[in-house]
Design an enzyme around this catalytic site. Sequence first.
Site, short mmCIF file in Angstrom:
data_model
loop_
_atom_site.label_atom_id
_atom_site.label_comp_id
_atom_site.label_asym_id
_atom_site.label_seq_id
_atom_site.Cartn_x
_atom_site.Cartn_y
_atom_site.Cartn_z
N SER A 89 18.21 -67.68 -17.73
CA SER A 89 16.97 -67.31 -17.06
C SER A 89 15.93 -68.31 -17.53
O SER A 89 15.57 -68.34 -18.71
CB SER A 89 16.55 -65.88 -17.42
N SER A 90 15.46 -69.15 -16.62
CA SER A 90 14.62 -70.29 -17.00
C SER A 90 13.28 -69.84 -17.55
O SER A 90 12.83 -68.70 -17.35
CB SER A 90 14.40 -71.21 -15.80
#
Length: 389
Positions: A89-90
């Site tokens: 999850s950036s």
Amino acid sequence: MDRLIDDLSPSLDIMDVIKKAIRAVPRHQFIPPVGLITPGKDSTAYLINRDADPHTWWDVVYSDTAVVTQLHDGTVPLREATGGYTSSSSQPSTVADLLNLLDPDPGQRVLEIGTGTGWTSALLCHLVGEHGEVTSIEVDRAVAEQAANNIAAAGARPNLILGDGALGYPGRAPYDRVHVTCGIRTVPYAWIQQCRPGAVIVLPYSPNFNSNFVLRLVVLPNGTAIGHFPSLASYMMMRSQRSVEPCAARGPEEKHHLTTQVDPRTIAYAPAGADLVISTLTGLDSSTSDEPDEDGEAFRMWVSDPNDPNSWAVAIWRPGAVEHKVYQVGDRPLWDEVLEAYFRWVSWGRPNRERFGMTVTPEGQEIWLDSPDRIVGSHAGLQDELVNA
């Protein structure tokens, strides 16, 4: 949530519509119970566990922090933390930056390359609509299945496709926007083909020589796309465009002991404009380390051919050295190529990142300086000099 929104500004000029989407699509719904946090090269990676330490888990989820969710394409458990990060999850500020540059409007058709955890798919649905406007492609079956569960639990309804994102998805073309969540070295022309004129493509351009970039392209009526590098970002590479791992020399004939008068830190710490020129003219990857060894203080810069595991070099700086050692594997003069490209950038007046752009055509991609007719290099062949430089 307020802290997360605050982290997006004032350093980034994020539009209110993007902030509203982030408020409306809670990030915690897309983070697994156990995730891996990688603070940086000087810090040790650590796990967050929602059941064992819920305070830390929630604190990280609603901070401006990337959360790694897969190692080595799922073949290694997160608890082993051995590197090889392949899904995440950036960092929310980077997600917001790319969505800001994408600037999607309600009703537009969006193609997303890389579903990941599903958070950006759900954000896009909130931004453009829940009636089939968003199509998201994921190559990894396990990642895609978990993303589908996350997205369904959040109440979003994108079209989810299991497949190779490099091919796009012509079944729902033409697209108004293409949102890419993996590092790209070569822009697939299929994405341009599947867009209508005026469409916007935002992607992490990742030549992997020190700096990686955000690239914003606009599709022209003639079937080409053109754009600039508005910011920096590093993402995990698209699987089909990953570099090969360098290998040890296969024999004495491949070992070369050389020297250089140029401090390797000059190249390693050069501005992003230099990195862009060097990566364009050489096609090489790089990495650095400043850990001491048995001989004392040292700084190392590795350069390698991403397509040839038997072609790499390392330049080593030590305090007080007049000349610095270079160890090279293979016959390609990698360090000399890097220096030639760097000093060519210097001779052009040290142009910064903002002055460069890219054009993508059916024949490939070209990097240029100031205007599309001043070509620095392309995938098909490098220019000896800039036109009219």
